[in-house]
Structures are given as structure tokens and as C-alpha cells.
Design an enzyme around this catalytic site. Structure first.
Site, PDB file in Angstrom:
ATOM      1  CG  ASN A   1      -7.014   3.690 -21.810  1.00 66.30           C
ATOM      2  OD1 ASN A   1      -6.534   3.913 -20.881  1.00 66.30           O
ATOM      3  ND2 ASN A   1      -6.658   4.055 -23.047  1.00 66.30           N
TER       4      ASN A   1
ATOM      5  CD  GLU B   1     -21.086  -1.128 -29.599  1.00 66.21           C
ATOM      6  OE1 GLU B   1     -20.783  -1.281 -28.502  1.00 66.21           O
ATOM      7  OE2 GLU B   1     -20.416  -0.339 -30.533  1.00 66.21           O
TER       8      GLU B   1
HETATM    9  P1  5GP Z   1      -8.831   2.648 -25.357  1.00 65.78           P
HETATM   10  O1  5GP Z   1      -9.041   2.595 -26.854  1.00 65.78           O
HETATM   11  O2  5GP Z   1      -8.543   4.139 -24.977  1.00 65.78           O
HETATM   12  O3  5GP Z   1      -7.753   1.870 -24.980  1.00 65.78           O
HETATM   13  O4  5GP Z   1     -10.446   2.136 -24.744  1.00 65.78           O
HETATM   14  C1  5GP Z   1     -11.555   2.946 -24.605  1.00 65.78           C
HETATM   15  C2  5GP Z   1     -12.093   3.016 -25.863  1.00 65.78           C
HETATM   16  O5  5GP Z   1     -12.567   1.769 -26.496  1.00 65.78           O
HETATM   17  C3  5GP Z   1     -13.501   3.901 -25.966  1.00 65.78           C
HETATM   18  O6  5GP Z   1     -12.961   5.279 -25.910  1.00 65.78           O
HETATM   19  C4  5GP Z   1     -13.941   3.454 -27.199  1.00 65.78           C
HETATM   20  O7  5GP Z   1     -13.747   4.126 -28.189  1.00 65.78           O
HETATM   21  C5  5GP Z   1     -13.548   1.996 -27.069  1.00 65.78           C
HETATM   22  N1  5GP Z   1     -14.935   1.429 -26.510  1.00 65.78           N
HETATM   23  C6  5GP Z   1     -14.530   0.507 -25.310  1.00 65.78           C
HETATM   24  N2  5GP Z   1     -15.822  -0.279 -24.877  1.00 65.78           N
HETATM   25  C7  5GP Z   1     -16.652   0.000 -26.248  1.00 65.78           C
HETATM   26  C8  5GP Z   1     -17.822  -0.496 -26.305  1.00 65.78           C
HETATM   27  O8  5GP Z   1     -18.768  -1.260 -25.684  1.00 65.78           O
HETATM   28  N3  5GP Z   1     -18.399  -0.234 -27.616  1.00 65.78           N
HETATM   29  C9  5GP Z   1     -17.520   0.553 -28.330  1.00 65.78           C
HETATM   30  N4  5GP Z   1     -18.244   0.779 -29.576  1.00 65.78           N
HETATM   31  N5  5GP Z   1     -16.527   0.973 -28.140  1.00 65.78           N
HETATM   32  C10 5GP Z   1     -16.018   0.924 -26.886  1.00 65.78           C
END
Ligand code: 5GP
Length: 468
Positions: free
Chosen positions: A17, A333
Site C-alpha cells: 500500500n 528507524e
Molecule cells: P501495507 O502493509 O498496508 O501493504 O503497506 C503499508 C504499511 O506498511 C504501513 O501501514 C506500515 O505498517 C508499513 N510501512 C510502510 N512503510 C514503512 C516504513 O518506512 N517503516 C515502517 N516501520 N513501516 C512501514
């Protein structure tokens, strides 16, 4: 950038996402509001997704919540997954490990399992389409050119423009859908016109759509199909309003035939969100274990680093390991030395980020030799590192630590993997040969099977040799 677009690349850290096309979010919102649904997302929140640029890590997580508020149907999830695969393929990514957090949203009739299956369906649909662009998409002229190329190269011809022939050797979990690679010649690649810039680009993402005609080892039909794909590829993701959600995934696929000049292997990791407790994390791991036959190869820990604590997911992560899944962890991070120490001691197969490590932890990381997924633009835009040249890539690379360049959230940060390579080249003064070596080595840190790695090694060697 053009040179980087030609390199066959490996993407190991891409959140589904976060890789969404901003236009797709707009499309979905428009569609839902036309249907009279209020999703509680403001114009400003929507603008934040599309504007890009610098935002703090905390702001990023607010943005993800907005994206999640919009993507509430299985059709939308499948569409996003399909588009993301096609975008990476168009950027000459030959192996993609996508990750996503399974979401249970009973108010929308969605379980973690149905969410994940929608993602896998989208991936499969994109792979099918990349393998076989509908013949009707090809013009007469393209079909003629394809036939000529086939006559010149013939099935199994070698050299630039000939198919790499890996399509027959399908990846275990995904069957024939998993692999299928053809290689266009250098001239056939359509490169984006922008040069290397060290300041992050705000706004929309670059689309390095590939295109062009080439013969494939599977014969004239495939050549014609690839010609069609090439023709569409030159246009990139279609701007303007996309298909309605009612029309579903297939319609979305047809409307955006920005297919790549080659196909890719795609695997999925399921993410544990740091907001999740031990039981929710275990549920995700069990789901990942069940879906291994569909290409789920591992588990990721991600989400807001200010939330949760390591101990609460350890049981689930141990279970993942026990089930034969690989584990990668977002680490460091923010400043969290105790957590990073515990993570290093646990020895995951890979780590992501590791931006905020003190000297002692940095030494431990190097001693561990755990491969590290590094996302330059993401880290700079979220101010986790002050600038590209100061990124810890430089130190780790110089020390010979295994590092992989990745995009993280290409839609949110307006980047592509080719652009990350170009930025690394400029920031760290890497010659093209070093970029090729980076791509080669990245393959060794994938969670692919040994058979798949061997196939990809052959493919990459052939393609890199043609570039060298
Ligand atoms: P999804 O898991 O909904 O496909 O992608 C978005 C999710 O990935 C975010 O809500 C978050 O939990 C995680 N995410 C995306 N980018 C980052 C990042 O740079 N750092 C961290 N810790 N989590 C991320």
C-alpha cells in the site's frame, strides 16, 4: 537513470500500500463518492498522498491510515497488487518481494485471509497478463514486426532481443505464472528522460515503462504478444480517471496495459503491524504458513516504530521460523538500542533500515553479516538520515556488508528502483559496474528457492553481459 533502467534488478523491500499509484487512490475515492459512500477522507489528506515530498515518519503513518481507509474492497486490493507488480516489471525488476499487512475488517466483510488472497489474486492476474498480452492489443504493424523479429531470431535464438527462455522453468510455489522472462535489446528499452537528481522528487512517481519488440523463445505468438506489451509499455501507467471499482480487477488490468518488456518472479511476505498483539501476530504467521504454496515466503515486522515492543512478537516470529518462513525486521528507524540489540541477537534472515544505530550496534550489525534492505529516498524524506551522501549505505557498502537497494514505498515517496540505483550512483560515486554487482548480489539475499535463484542468476548474467 537510463543506465539504471536497463539493469535487471531485485526489489526486496516494497510495501504494497506504500507502492500504490496515487491516481489509483483518487480513482477509488471518486468511484466510492459517486456511489454515495463517504469514506471520511478529506481533500487535504488526498492531496498529501499525491504531493509527495518530505514528511516525518509519524506523518507517513498517518498517510498509510488514509490509504487504508480508502482501500476497503477486495477488488481494490487486487487492483493495487496487480498495478504494483506491473510497475515494478516495467522498471526492469526481475524479482520482486512484495510485503503487506493482512487486514481483518469485518465491517467490509474482509478477513486477514480474504485480504491476502485478494493480494495474491492481483499478483497472479498481473503475472498472467505479463505473460500473455491479449493479441487484440497488438496493432497490425506490431504483429508484422513481431513476425519479422521471430523470423530473424527464431525460437531459441540467443543474443539481445531473444527470449531468455526462463519461462518454462516455473517457480515452485507459483507454478508457471511465477517466471517467464524475455529480454529486449538495449535499443528496445524506453527510458525516462529525467537525469539523476540528488534532491528527492516531489510529486508523482517516475514511470520507467519498457517497451519494444523482441522475439521470445516461445515463438511468434509470444513475440506478437510482447510487441503489444511493448507498445503499451511506452505509454506508462495511463493518466486520468481509471476504471470504476464495479468493473473490477480485469477492467483495471485492461485499462492500464503498461506492461513490461519482460516478466518477473513475485513473492509475498506478510507483515506484522507493530500495533498488533501476540495473538494477532500469530494469526498472520499461521496465515503465511498456510499460503506458502501460493508464493508467501516470509514474514516482516513493520509499522510505526514508536509503537509496541519486541517481546510481544517474538513468539509469532519463532513460529514463523518453525514453519519454514523467512523473517525480515524493520529495525533502528528510530533510536531504540535495546530493541535493535535484541533483534540482532535473534538473527533474522534480513533487516530493514537500521538508520539510528550507535557505534556499538553498527559494529554488531557488521559482525552479524545480516543482509540489510536500504531505502535511500524513504530514509531521506522521512528525515531518518540527513542526506543521501550521509546515508549509512556508504559506510556499510565500503565495509563489504551485504546491502540491497530498495524503494520501501514507491508511490508515497515518488520513486522507482531505477531511480534509487541512480541516486546511489551519484551520491556514492559508484560506477556502472558497481551497480551491476549490487544487482547481482541482491539476488543472493532473496527468499527465493535455490532453483529460482539459479534461473535468475542465469538471466541476470546474460542481461548484464549484454550491457557490459
Ligand atoms: P501495507 O502493509 O498496508 O501493504 O503497506 C503499508 C504499511 O506498511 C504501513 O501501514 C506500515 O505498517 C508499513 N510501512 C510502510 N512503510 C514503512 C516504513 O518506512 N517503516 C515502517 N516501520 N513501516 C512501514
Amino acid at each position: 537513470l537510463k543506465l539504471c533502467e536497463n539493469i535487471p534488478k531485485v526489489e526486496l523491500h516494497a510495501h504494497l500500500n506504500g507502492s500504490v499509484r496515487p491516481q489509483t487512490i483518487k480513482d477509488i475515492l471518486d468511484e466510492r463518492s459517486r456511489a454515495g459512500e463517504a469514506l471520511g477522507v478529506t481533500e487535504q489528506q488526498l492531496a498529501d498522498i499525491t504531493v509527495g515530498g518530505e514528511r516525518s515518519l509519524r506523518d507517513c503513518f498517518r498517510l498509510f491510515d488514509v490509504i487504508h481507509a480508502v482501500t476497503t474492497t477486495h477488488a481494490a486490493i487486487s487492483r493495487i497488487a496487480a498495478e504494483v507488480v506491473r510497475d515494478f516489471a516495467a522498471d526492469r525488476v526481475v524479482y520482486l518481494e512484495l510485503r503487506t499487512t493482512p487486514k481483518a475488517r469485518p465491517e467490509y466483510g474482509m478477513t486477514k485471509e480474504s485480504y491476502t488472497e485478494a493480494v495474491l489474486d492481483g499478483i497472479d492476474a498481473a503475472l498472467r497478463q505479463l505473460r500473455a498480452v491479449p493479441p487484440r492489443a497488438a496493432s497490425q504493424q506490431q504483429l508484422l514486426l513481431a513476425a519479422q523479429a521471430q523470423a530473424v531470431g527464431g525460437p531459441g535464438a540467443s543474443g539481445p532481443g531473444a527470449g531468455a527462455g526462463a519461462g518454462a522453468g516455473a517457480s515452485g510455489a507459483q507454478g508457471a505464472d511465477g517466471v517467464g522472462v524475455t529480454s529486449p535489446s538495449h535499443e528496445q528499452l524506453v527510458a525516462a528522460s529525467e537525469g539523476v537528481v540528488l534532491s528527492p522528487r516531489a510529486g508523482q512517481r517516475t514511470t520507467a515503462a519498457g517497451g519494444g519488440l523482441h522475439a521470445s523463445s516461445s515463438g511468434a505468438a509470444a513475440a506478437a504478444e510482447t510487441a503489444a506489451a511493448g507498445s503499451e509499455g511506452a505509454q506508462g501507467p495511463r493518466p486520468g480517471p481509471g476504471p470504476g471499482l464495479e468493473s473490477g480487477l480485469e477492467s483495471g488490468l485492461e485499462s492500464g496495459l503498461e506492461t513490461a518488456p519482460h516478466l518477473i518472479i513475485v513473492k509475498l511476505l506478510l507483515s506484522i503491524d507493530r500495533r498488533e498483539d501476540a495473538a494477532a501476530a500469530m494469526e498472520t504467521v499461521q496465515l503465511a504458513a498456510r499460503l506458502q504454496s501460493r508464493g508467501v515466503v516470509g514474514v516482516d515486522l513493520s509499522g510505526n516504530p514508536y509503537v509496541g515492543s519486541w517481546a510481544q512478537w517474538q513468539g509469532a516470529l519463532a513460529a514463523a521460523r518453525g514453519a519454514g518462513l523467512r523473517v525480515t525486521l524493520h529495525a533502528g528507524e528510530v533510536v531504540a538500542p535495546e530493541e535493535v540489540r535484541a533483534m540482532l541477537a535473534w538473527r533474522p534472515e534480513r533487516l530493514g533500515h537500521c538508520c539510528c544505530l550507535d557505534a556499538e550496534l553498527a559494529a554488531q550489525l557488521k559482525a552479524s553479516a545480516i543482509p540489510l534492505e536500504l531505502c535511500l529516498t524513504s530514509n531521506v524524506l522521512t528525515q531518518s538520515v540527513p542526506s543521501y551522501p550521509e546515508h549509512h549505505f556508504a559506510e556499510l557498502y565500503a565495509a563489504g556488508h551485504p546491502v540491497v537497494l530498495c524503494t520501501d514505498d514507491s508511490g508515497v515517496f515518488g520513486t522507482t528502483l531505477s531511480r534509487e540505483y541512480a541516486i546511489a550512483a551519484a551520491a556514492f560515486k559508484l560506477p556502472v559496474s558497481a551497480l551491476h554487482e549490487l544487482a547481482r548480489r541482491s539476488l543472493e539475499y532473496t527468499f527465493a528457492s535455490e532453483t529460482e535463484k539459479a534461473q535468475l542468476r542465469r538471466l541476470m548474467e546474460r542481461e548484464l553481459a549484454a550491457l557490459e
